[in-house]
Design an enzyme around this catalytic site. Structure first.
Site, PDB file in Angstrom:
ATOM      1  N   VAL A  82       0.838  -1.200   0.000  1.00 53.77           N
ATOM      2  CA  VAL A  82       0.000   0.000   0.000  1.00 53.77           C
ATOM      3  C   VAL A  82       0.873   1.250   0.000  1.00 53.77           C
ATOM      4  CG1 VAL A  82      -1.850   1.252   1.142  1.00 53.77           C
ATOM      5  CG2 VAL A  82      -1.785  -1.251   1.271  1.00 53.77           C
ATOM      6  N   LYS A  83       0.666   2.099  -1.005  1.00 51.15           N
ATOM      7  CA  LYS A  83       1.406   3.360  -1.074  1.00 51.15           C
ATOM      8  C   LYS A  83       0.717   4.406  -0.206  1.00 51.15           C
ATOM      9  CE  LYS A  83       3.351   4.730  -4.986  1.00 51.15           C
ATOM     10  NZ  LYS A  83       3.509   5.092  -6.426  1.00 51.15           N
ATOM     11  N   ILE A  84       1.512   5.017   0.650  1.00 51.35           N
ATOM     12  CA  ILE A  84       1.020   6.033   1.578  1.00 51.35           C
ATOM     13  C   ILE A  84       1.842   7.306   1.384  1.00 51.35           C
ATOM     14  CG2 ILE A  84       0.630   6.616   3.999  1.00 51.35           C
ATOM     15  CD1 ILE A  84      -1.023   4.234   3.291  1.00 51.35           C
TER      16      ILE A  84
END
EC number: 2.2.1.2
Length: 221
Positions: A82-84
């Site tokens: 997951v890109k945050i």
């Protein structure tokens, strides 16, 4: 070095995977929107194709929203990362998600100090955007080198994804400093195959072989 493709185009991913040199994929909302695909379906399809880390980005910018969205995205596949975004609530979300065993990629990183915060929060990856740094007059690869030193000094296991790659020279520079991962557009990967001497040499070999075959045929007639 691991090679990731920075694309949501499934045909590009299939082609790269078929070459046997693509280890993962990174996407972002812009790349997915270009494909006119349903986000969840496309991420699943990419995961099934590459069977390696696939970064998919949240669009929420508050802590609760990012965590909720990240959990939903992570459930799409075991390969999802997951890109945050590197913002205060993003760091808080990375800390929570890392405790839950959800892999994260801290994105929009433009300084070694931002990367340090992400590593302390437990990010699986950090993505410094070197091309965009070059655009404003800085040397993006210098930032990668500084991050490498900081992570080595303190034994952080967070991997560095060299992102915002514009040309093969960026890949070469990343390789020379020992970057963990480089993510690149498909056209950059294609350019890495090319050298004029390779084309000239291949053409010469094929022409010489044809002449030899023609000679053999003439002797048999």
């Amino acid at each position: 070095m691991e090679i990731f493709l920075d694309t949501a185009n499934i045909e590009e991913i299939r082609k790269g995977v078929a070459w046997g040199i693509v280890d993962g994929v990174t996407t972002n909302p812009t790349l997915v929107s270009k494909e006119n695909a349903v986000f969840e379906e496309r991420i699943k399809e990419i995961c099934e194709t590459v069977e390696g880390p696939v970064s998919a980005e949240v669009v929420s910018t508050d802590y609760e929203g990012m965590v909720k969205e990240a959990r939903e995205i992570a459930n799409l596949s075991e390969f999802v990362v997951v890109k945050i975004p590197l913002i205060p609530d993003g760091i808080k979300a990375i800390k929570t998600l890392s405790k839950e065993g959800i892999k994260t990629n801290a994105t929009l990183v433009f300084s070694p100090l931002q990367a340090l915060l992400a590593a302390k929060a437990g990010a699986t990856y950090v993505s410094p955007f070197i091309g965009r740094m070059d655009d404003i007059g800085n040397t993006g690869m210098d930032i990668v080198e500084e991050i490498e030193v900081i992570f080595s000094n303190y034994g952080y296991e967070t991997k560095i994804i060299v992102a915002s790659v514009r040309h093969p020279q960026h890949v070469l520079e990343a390789g020379l400093i020992g970057a963990d991962v480089v993510t690149m557009p498909f056209e950059v990967l294609e350019k890495m195959f090319k050298h004029p001497m390779t084309d000239i040499g291949l053409e010469r070999f094929l022409n010489d072989w044809k002449k030899y075959q023609d000679y053999l045929k003439s002797k048999n007639n």
